[in-house]
Design a protein around this motif. Structure first.
Motif, PDB file in Angstrom:
ATOM      1  N   ALA A 144       3.951  -7.285  16.050  1.00 53.14           N
ATOM      2  CA  ALA A 144       4.911  -8.323  15.660  1.00 53.14           C
ATOM      3  C   ALA A 144       5.077  -9.375  16.750  1.00 53.14           C
ATOM      4  N   ASN A 175       6.195 -14.107   0.472  1.00 49.58           N
ATOM      5  CA  ASN A 175       6.801 -15.075   1.377  1.00 49.58           C
ATOM      6  C   ASN A 175       5.780 -16.026   1.979  1.00 49.58           C
ATOM      7  N   SER A 176       4.576 -15.549   2.195  1.00 52.33           N
ATOM      8  CA  SER A 176       3.543 -16.423   2.736  1.00 52.33           C
ATOM      9  C   SER A 176       3.259 -17.584   1.795  1.00 52.33           C
ATOM     10  N   THR A 208       8.096 -14.683  17.255  1.00 53.12           N
ATOM     11  CA  THR A 208       8.443 -13.504  16.466  1.00 53.12           C
ATOM     12  C   THR A 208       9.947 -13.289  16.321  1.00 53.12           C
ATOM     13  N   TYR A 258      -2.489 -17.819   7.039  1.00 49.77           N
ATOM     14  CA  TYR A 258      -2.612 -16.440   7.518  1.00 49.77           C
ATOM     15  C   TYR A 258      -2.108 -16.386   8.957  1.00 49.77           C
ATOM     16  N   LYS A 265       6.720  -3.819   1.864  1.00 52.33           N
ATOM     17  CA  LYS A 265       6.410  -4.748   2.944  1.00 52.33           C
ATOM     18  C   LYS A 265       5.231  -5.640   2.559  1.00 52.33           C
ATOM     19  N   SER A 266       4.222  -5.066   1.908  1.00 52.45           N
ATOM     20  CA  SER A 266       3.101  -5.882   1.434  1.00 52.45           C
ATOM     21  C   SER A 266       3.580  -6.930   0.442  1.00 52.45           C
ATOM     22  N   ASN A 314       5.410  -9.748   2.343  1.00 52.61           N
ATOM     23  CA  ASN A 314       4.515 -10.578   3.141  1.00 52.61           C
ATOM     24  C   ASN A 314       3.678 -11.518   2.280  1.00 52.61           C
ATOM     25  N   HIS A 339      10.865 -10.539   6.386  1.00 55.59           N
ATOM     26  CA  HIS A 339       9.462 -10.797   6.725  1.00 55.59           C
ATOM     27  C   HIS A 339       9.075 -12.269   6.550  1.00 55.59           C
ATOM     28  N   MET A 340       8.625 -12.841   7.648  1.00 53.51           N
ATOM     29  CA  MET A 340       8.108 -14.204   7.754  1.00 53.51           C
ATOM     30  C   MET A 340       9.193 -15.279   7.758  1.00 53.51           C
TER      31      MET A 340
END
Length: 340
Positions: free
Chosen positions: A127, A238-239, A167, A139, A231-232, A235, A191-192
């Motif tokens: 992280a 949100n990406s 981070t 990415y 979590k996947s 991620n 996340h992100m």
């Protein structure tokens, strides 16, 4: 320069027992704030009995990382908020190098220290490592960490550097800029969010840095396991959202289409790894992205046309296509300063 050390907690008594003592020991007189996301364990009793000098903000429900910090940091009058994960072991002198740099440069609004792996202290931690970057398809990668490959810390990334993102595991952020940006995006939940926040700051002409003279150790996965499909889901979802929200390269939609195609390759990869729940999480992420399009496009319009560039080449091709496993091996365009 005055700072508040803010730790978000959710049923993290064991982590607080382990890591809070060092935070108190090395706080250098700065106040410590625990923001509690409606825990049901004994966190509050432990902190108030063992560390009565630590402030406690009690939230009535779990608002996630973004909502928790947005509520907990309201009405603070310090110069800098330090968003610190509850599973981070700080070290003596960790505050001074970063606070001094921020005091010297008013345009420097977000900074992270060097993040090392608590369980393998000679290696960078996933992280954030020694500063975060984004490639042309959004990415994320770091000095010291490309995808799942963590580099050994041999002093190769000990120079301060401008980065795309710092981070959220240990994020120094100017409070007034935090307020001006509207805080963290609560639609992301977790996340992100720090990537989005730093991107928005950079779009305002501000600087984001990693200053490795400050060093901390991160346990990682203390609040949300790295192997959970949820979590996947977060991620991948949100990406896509922050890419559409913030990219003003002139080729946003073609890049977004290519990114979603690459996500489909990730589904195939998960299936070959017999990780069907993660493959489904990617599909679910795309569904939620489509559902959020009206709100995301509204945010994109509200943020205007100011542009903060990402790297112009692909870390995916460098890593999977050319076998590059270290940041220093990447194409120069993936390693260059983000401030032009």
């Amino acid at each position: 320069m005055r700072a508040v050390i803010a730790i978000l907690n959710w049923n993290g008594q064991e982590l607080l027992e382990r890591f809070l003592p060092n935070v108190v020991r090395y706080a250098e007189g700065h106040p410590i704030l625990i923001i509690d996301n409606a825990s049901s364990d004994g966190s509050k009793d432990f902190v108030q009995e063992s560390y009565p000098q630590v402030e406690w903000v009690q939230l009535e429900e779990n608002h996630g990382y973004a909502g928790g910090y947005n509520r907990g940091l309201k009405h603070r009058d310090e110069d800098v908020a330090i968003l610190l994960n509850s599973d981070v072991e700080v070290t003596e002198g960790w505050l001074s190098p970063i606070l001094k740099a921020m005091e010297d440069d008013p345009d420097l609004v977000a900074v992270q220290p060097k993040i090392l792996d608590l369980q393998r202290p000679e290696y960078f931690e996933y992280a954030g490592a020694a500063g975060g970057f984004m490639d042309r398809l959004n990415y994320p990668y770091c000095r010291g960490r490309l995808f799942e490959t963590l580099e050994k810390d041999e002093g190769q990334y000990d120079t301060p550097i401008d980065v795309h993102w710092a981070t959220g595991a240990c994020l120094f952020f100017r409070i007034q800029e935090f307020y001006a940006l509207g805080g963290l995006d609560e639609d992301l939940f977790a996340h992100m969010e720090e990537i989005d926040l730093c991107w928005r700051a950079r779009r305002r002409g501000k600087r984001v840095m990693c200053i490795p003279a400050s060093k901390v150790y991160h346990l990682g996965g203390g609040t949300l396991s790295g192997y959970r499909p949820f979590k996947s889901f977060l991620n991948f979802k949100n990406s896509l959202i922050i890419f559409l929200k913030n990219d003003r390269s002139g080729s946003t939609y073609s890049r977004l289409f290519l990114r979603m195609f690459m996500d489909n390759l990730s589904i195939v990869r998960f299936l070959f790894q017999f990780r069907g729940r993660h493959a489904f999480a990617v599909l679910k992420a795309h569904f939620f992205f489509y559902a959020s399009l009206p709100k995301t496009l509204k945010k994109r319009k509200e943020l205007g046309t100011a542009h903060a560039p990402l790297a112009e080449t692909s870390v995916v091709m460098e890593y999977f296509g050319r076998g590059k496993r270290a940041f220093n091996e990447l194409h120069a365009s993936l390693r260059s300063s983000v401030i032009e």
